[in-house]
Design a protein around this motif. Structure first.
Motif, PDB file in Angstrom:
ATOM      1  N   PRO A 171       3.154  11.601  -8.554  1.00 14.90           N
ATOM      2  CA  PRO A 171       3.929  10.441  -8.997  1.00 14.90           C
ATOM      3  C   PRO A 171       3.303   9.792 -10.231  1.00 14.90           C
ATOM      4  CG  PRO A 171       3.571  10.382  -6.614  1.00 14.90           C
ATOM      5  CD  PRO A 171       2.692  11.464  -7.155  1.00 14.90           C
ATOM      6  N   LEU A 172       4.123   9.134 -11.014  1.00 15.08           N
ATOM      7  CA  LEU A 172       3.655   8.395 -12.188  1.00 15.08           C
ATOM      8  C   LEU A 172       3.781   6.902 -11.890  1.00 15.08           C
ATOM      9  CD1 LEU A 172       5.438  10.418 -15.029  1.00 15.08           C
ATOM     10  CD2 LEU A 172       3.205  10.851 -13.974  1.00 15.08           C
ATOM     11  N   LEU A 173       2.753   6.154 -12.231  1.00 19.17           N
ATOM     12  CA  LEU A 173       2.751   4.705 -12.003  1.00 19.17           C
ATOM     13  C   LEU A 173       2.781   3.994 -13.352  1.00 19.17           C
ATOM     14  CD1 LEU A 173       2.500   2.245 -10.150  1.00 19.17           C
ATOM     15  CD2 LEU A 173      -0.003   2.505 -10.266  1.00 19.17           C
ATOM     16  N   PHE A 174       3.780   3.125 -13.525  1.00 20.89           N
ATOM     17  CA  PHE A 174       3.926   2.347 -14.767  1.00 20.89           C
ATOM     18  C   PHE A 174       3.622   0.878 -14.449  1.00 20.89           C
ATOM     19  CE2 PHE A 174       6.500   6.102 -15.282  1.00 20.89           C
ATOM     20  CZ  PHE A 174       6.298   6.475 -16.590  1.00 20.89           C
ATOM     21  N   ARG A 175       2.756   0.294 -15.282  1.00 16.95           N
ATOM     22  CA  ARG A 175       2.357  -1.105 -15.072  1.00 16.95           C
ATOM     23  C   ARG A 175       2.037  -1.731 -16.421  1.00 16.95           C
ATOM     24  NH1 ARG A 175      -2.540  -1.670 -11.131  1.00 16.95           N
ATOM     25  NH2 ARG A 175      -0.894  -1.189  -9.612  1.00 16.95           N
ATOM     26  N   THR A 189       0.840  -1.197   0.000  1.00 18.31           N
ATOM     27  CA  THR A 189       0.000   0.000   0.000  1.00 18.31           C
ATOM     28  C   THR A 189       0.872   1.242   0.000  1.00 18.31           C
ATOM     29  OG1 THR A 189      -1.725  -1.165   1.228  1.00 18.31           O
ATOM     30  CG2 THR A 189      -1.811   1.243   1.232  1.00 18.31           C
ATOM     31  N   LEU A 190       0.533   2.181  -0.867  1.00 19.73           N
ATOM     32  CA  LEU A 190       1.231   3.455  -0.946  1.00 19.73           C
ATOM     33  C   LEU A 190       0.264   4.562  -0.502  1.00 19.73           C
ATOM     34  CD1 LEU A 190       3.943   4.806  -2.118  1.00 19.73           C
ATOM     35  CD2 LEU A 190       2.494   5.424  -4.048  1.00 19.73           C
ATOM     36  N   VAL A 191       0.631   5.277   0.556  1.00 16.11           N
ATOM     37  CA  VAL A 191      -0.132   6.436   1.000  1.00 16.11           C
ATOM     38  C   VAL A 191       0.723   7.670   0.737  1.00 16.11           C
ATOM     39  CG1 VAL A 191      -1.253   7.565   2.958  1.00 16.11           C
ATOM     40  CG2 VAL A 191      -1.299   5.065   2.775  1.00 16.11           C
ATOM     41  N   TRP A 192       0.125   8.676   0.118  1.00 15.37           N
ATOM     42  CA  TRP A 192       0.962   9.820  -0.257  1.00 15.37           C
ATOM     43  C   TRP A 192       0.193  11.130  -0.170  1.00 15.37           C
ATOM     44  CZ3 TRP A 192       0.528  12.798  -4.920  1.00 15.37           C
ATOM     45  CH2 TRP A 192      -0.475  12.378  -5.792  1.00 15.37           C
ATOM     46  N   ALA A 193       0.962  12.214  -0.073  1.00 17.03           N
ATOM     47  CA  ALA A 193       0.419  13.569  -0.049  1.00 17.03           C
ATOM     48  C   ALA A 193       1.355  14.463  -0.849  1.00 17.03           C
ATOM     49  CB  ALA A 193       0.275  14.077   1.389  1.00 17.03           C
ATOM     50  N   GLN A 194       0.803  15.596  -1.276  1.00 19.94           N
ATOM     51  CA  GLN A 194       1.618  16.502  -2.092  1.00 19.94           C
ATOM     52  C   GLN A 194       1.326  17.950  -1.723  1.00 19.94           C
ATOM     53  OE1 GLN A 194       0.649  18.719  -4.831  1.00 19.94           O
ATOM     54  NE2 GLN A 194      -1.501  18.499  -4.213  1.00 19.94           N
ATOM     55  N   THR A 244       2.456   0.394 -19.753  1.00 16.27           N
ATOM     56  CA  THR A 244       1.773   1.686 -19.868  1.00 16.27           C
ATOM     57  C   THR A 244       1.929   2.439 -18.549  1.00 16.27           C
ATOM     58  OG1 THR A 244      -0.351   0.807 -19.101  1.00 16.27           O
ATOM     59  CG2 THR A 244       0.079   0.751 -21.484  1.00 16.27           C
ATOM     60  N   GLY A 245       1.562   3.715 -18.580  1.00 16.86           N
ATOM     61  CA  GLY A 245       1.698   4.516 -17.364  1.00 16.86           C
ATOM     62  C   GLY A 245       0.545   5.479 -17.204  1.00 16.86           C
ATOM     63  N   ARG A 246       0.382   5.973 -15.971  1.00 21.18           N
ATOM     64  CA  ARG A 246      -0.647   6.959 -15.687  1.00 21.18           C
ATOM     65  C   ARG A 246      -0.199   7.833 -14.517  1.00 21.18           C
ATOM     66  NH1 ARG A 246      -3.876   5.539 -11.206  1.00 21.18           N
ATOM     67  NH2 ARG A 246      -3.576   3.371 -10.484  1.00 21.18           N
ATOM     68  N   VAL A 247      -0.862   8.990 -14.421  1.00 19.38           N
ATOM     69  CA  VAL A 247      -0.612   9.905 -13.317  1.00 19.38           C
ATOM     70  C   VAL A 247      -1.536   9.528 -12.163  1.00 19.38           C
ATOM     71  CG1 VAL A 247      -0.601  12.317 -12.580  1.00 19.38           C
ATOM     72  CG2 VAL A 247      -0.010  11.733 -14.938  1.00 19.38           C
ATOM     73  N   LEU A 248      -0.999   9.406 -10.959  1.00 16.62           N
ATOM     74  CA  LEU A 248      -1.835   9.090  -9.805  1.00 16.62           C
ATOM     75  C   LEU A 248      -2.782  10.248  -9.504  1.00 16.62           C
ATOM     76  CD1 LEU A 248       0.631   7.363  -7.302  1.00 16.62           C
ATOM     77  CD2 LEU A 248      -0.824   6.329  -9.043  1.00 16.62           C
ATOM     78  N   ASP A 249      -3.994   9.893  -9.041  1.00 13.82           N
ATOM     79  CA  ASP A 249      -4.975  10.915  -8.669  1.00 13.82           C
ATOM     80  C   ASP A 249      -4.416  11.760  -7.539  1.00 13.82           C
ATOM     81  OD1 ASP A 249      -6.731   9.940 -10.551  1.00 13.82           O
ATOM     82  OD2 ASP A 249      -7.704   8.568  -9.141  1.00 13.82           O
ATOM     83  N   GLN A 302      -4.714  13.145   1.626  1.00 16.08           N
ATOM     84  CA  GLN A 302      -3.912  11.951   1.353  1.00 16.08           C
ATOM     85  C   GLN A 302      -4.611  11.106   0.292  1.00 16.08           C
ATOM     86  OE1 GLN A 302      -1.682  11.041   5.623  1.00 16.08           O
ATOM     87  NE2 GLN A 302      -3.300   9.692   4.935  1.00 16.08           N
ATOM     88  N   ALA A 303      -3.825  10.361  -0.440  1.00 17.48           N
ATOM     89  CA  ALA A 303      -4.361   9.400  -1.405  1.00 17.48           C
ATOM     90  C   ALA A 303      -3.706   8.054  -1.151  1.00 17.48           C
ATOM     91  CB  ALA A 303      -4.097   9.864  -2.834  1.00 17.48           C
ATOM     92  N   GLU A 304      -4.399   7.000  -1.544  1.00 20.94           N
ATOM     93  CA  GLU A 304      -3.888   5.649  -1.299  1.00 20.94           C
ATOM     94  C   GLU A 304      -3.934   4.856  -2.602  1.00 20.94           C
ATOM     95  OE1 GLU A 304      -5.360   1.797   1.234  1.00 20.94           O
ATOM     96  OE2 GLU A 304      -5.182   3.721   2.336  1.00 20.94           O
ATOM     97  N   GLU A 305      -2.892   4.076  -2.836  1.00 16.12           N
ATOM     98  CA  GLU A 305      -2.779   3.279  -4.054  1.00 16.12           C
ATOM     99  C   GLU A 305      -2.203   1.919  -3.681  1.00 16.12           C
ATOM    100  OE1 GLU A 305      -3.489   2.932  -8.130  1.00 16.12           O
ATOM    101  OE2 GLU A 305      -3.687   4.802  -6.992  1.00 16.12           O
ATOM    102  N   THR A 306      -2.807   0.859  -4.200  1.00 14.36           N
ATOM    103  CA  THR A 306      -2.279  -0.485  -3.988  1.00 14.36           C
ATOM    104  C   THR A 306      -1.410  -0.863  -5.183  1.00 14.36           C
ATOM    105  OG1 THR A 306      -4.215  -1.142  -2.680  1.00 14.36           O
ATOM    106  CG2 THR A 306      -2.844  -2.895  -3.584  1.00 14.36           C
ATOM    107  N   LEU A 307      -0.173  -1.182  -4.907  1.00 12.72           N
ATOM    108  CA  LEU A 307       0.776  -1.509  -5.975  1.00 12.72           C
ATOM    109  C   LEU A 307       0.837  -3.017  -6.192  1.00 12.72           C
ATOM    110  CD1 LEU A 307       3.705   0.943  -5.085  1.00 12.72           C
ATOM    111  CD2 LEU A 307       1.651   1.347  -6.462  1.00 12.72           C
TER     112      LEU A 307
END
Length: 470
Positions: A368-372, A357-362, A375-380, A397-402
């Motif tokens: 951040p950019l996530l590549f999978r 789990t990635l928790v982040w703030a800006q 392909t890639g996308r910009v995190l919300d 904060q936002a949360e992303e499961t990698l």
């Protein structure tokens, strides 16, 4: 100047008027060209910059010398002013620009002196008064310059050496002028010195222009040395605080699920000043990993010092367990309370390997950019304003499961030269196929540096790549 080494040698004939007029025309055309270049240069750059002041001083000096050449050629064409008591009124009266060159002759056999009208004007003396003898001439000269004048005259009269030197004279009106004197002995038929003949030129304005050039050059040299020193200190400070690892790093150090990490700082094209960019990766006490990148506005040692303070605060608060959103709020409060307020942007991520789990703030920073899967996308992006922009700001904060083999790219502004925001993100996302084929995090950083590291960038930039393993 015609030679007077021998009284039997006939004086050289003056050049034809037409040839001198041609030289005057060429000189005036050259003055116009130099002045045009100077005006064009004044429209570029910063007027108060030491280099700009030095360039202006050089242009002024060149124009001043061309002015002198123009005036001297005109005097050569028109002849000298009459001697004392015969100076006419009008264009060539007292104060004329042509009065900067005069001549004199001192007869050693009769102790008589003869001055041109220009010399009276240079020395500020009444043309009705008799010219000074060689013994009286030093009375006009400043005390510290008298020995030099005496030595030049003595060498000329005793050893028949030409005179070529300068001294300063104090005029009756209180003005101090710098005079350049060139002279020669006039020999009698038996080889003895009969008289001394000299040309004296008022070079006060020329020397003033040269002093301005020298002073502005010294100022420019001082600024360059200060900039080199500041750059060296900023580099040393940046290198001391950023993670010392080179190549790839795996965090946490234990456990099957880790992040393969690599990062790089890309310098600005000028390489003059270091900015406030940073990247960081840190294993926390609970086994989570902190990832952060950020940038403070400005350049130089002061900004790098503030960056050091901010990065130290990020590490300390993360170690104390602060989640990314709270951490950003405290950073904003810290930056707002500093003695030298500044603005900054940052991204802070907390990665838990057990759950991926990635928790982040800006704070006003590129997401951040996530590549999978190629392909890639910009995190919300969660809410967040620039650090130091306003007191009491709240950061979301936002949360992303990698997933395994996911690639996370964090970067500061300026990574893609000439592009910001969505345009920069799209260019980075376009590297997805190459990043997928690159392998490890260090290989991915190398791909990014090859693509954007050789371009002319206006500012420093940092990039941090994290690849999920296991």
């Amino acid at each position: 100047m015609p030679s007077h080494l021998s009284a039997d040698r006939p004086a050289a004939q003056p050049p034809g008027r037409g040839s001198v007029d041609a030289l005057i025309s060429q000189t005036r055309r050259l003055k116009g060209d130099v002045d045009a270049v100077r005006r064009d240069a004044e429209g570029d750059g910063t007027p108060d910059h030491p280099r700009e002041r030095w360039q202006r001083a050089l242009y002024d000096l060149a124009l001043h010398q061309l002015d002198d050449l123009d005036e001297h050629l005109a005097q050569l064409r028109d002849g000298p002013l009459p001697t004392a008591g015969k100076a006419p009124s009008g264009a060539r009266a007292q104060g004329s620009l042509l009065s900067r060159v005069g001549s004199a002759e001192w007869n050693l056999l009769t102790d008589e002196a003869s001055w041109s009208g220009e010399l009276y004007q240079i020395l500020g003396r009444d043309p009705a008064t008799p010219p000074l003898t060689l013994d009286e001439l030093p009375s006009l000269v400043l005390d510290e310059d008298r020995p030099g004048l005496t030595a030049m005259v003595t060498n000329c009269l005793v050893d028949a050496r030409p005179i070529d030197g300068e001294f300063r004279v104090a005029r009756p009106d209180g003005d101090v002028r710098t005079v350049h004197m060139m002279g020669e002995p006039v020999l009698d038929t038996d080889g003895s010195t009969a008289s001394m003949w000299a040309v004296l030129r008022d070079v006060s304005e020329l020397r003033r222009s040269q002093r301005v050039v020298s002073e502005t050059r010294d100022s420019l040299d001082h600024q360059r040395e200060a900039a080199r020193t500041e750059h060296r200190l900023a580099v040393e400070l940046q290198e001391a605080v950023l993670p010392p690892w080179r190549g790839s790093l795996r965090l946490p150090h234990r456990g099957p699920r880790t992040l393969d990490l690599a990062a790089r700082c890309l310098p600005a094209a000028t390489r003059t000043l270091i900015g406030g960019d940073w990247y960081d990766a840190l294993e926390l006490t609970d086994g989570d990993t902190l990832l952060s990148v950020g940038d403070l506005t400005g350049q130089g040692v002061g900004v790098t010092s503030n960056m050091t303070m901010l990065l130290g605060a990020v590490r300390g608060m993360a170690m104390a367990g602060a989640p990314p959103g709270q951490l950003m709020a405290w950073l904003n409060q810290l930056l707002d309370a500093t003695v030298q307020p500044a603005l900054g942007s940052a991204v802070c991520c907390r990665y838990s390997p057990a759950t991926r789990t990635l928790v982040w703030a800006q704070a006003g920073h590129p997401a951040p950019l996530l590549f999978r899967g190629g392909t890639g996308r910009v995190l919300d992006t969660p809410d967040g304003v620039l650090l130091g922009a306003t007191s009491g700001a709240v950061y979301g904060q936002a949360e992303e499961t990698l997933e395994a083999d996911d690639l996370l790219l964090l970067h500061t502004d300026g990574l893609v030269p000439g592009h910001t925001g969505a345009a920069a993100a799209n260019l980075l996302l376009g590297l997805a196929p190459r990043l997928a084929a690159a392998g490890g995090a260090e290989d991915c950083v190398r791909v990014i540096a090859q693509e954007f590291g050789t371009s002319e960038r206006e500012d420093n930039a940092c990039v941090l790549v994290a690849k999920v393993t296991g």
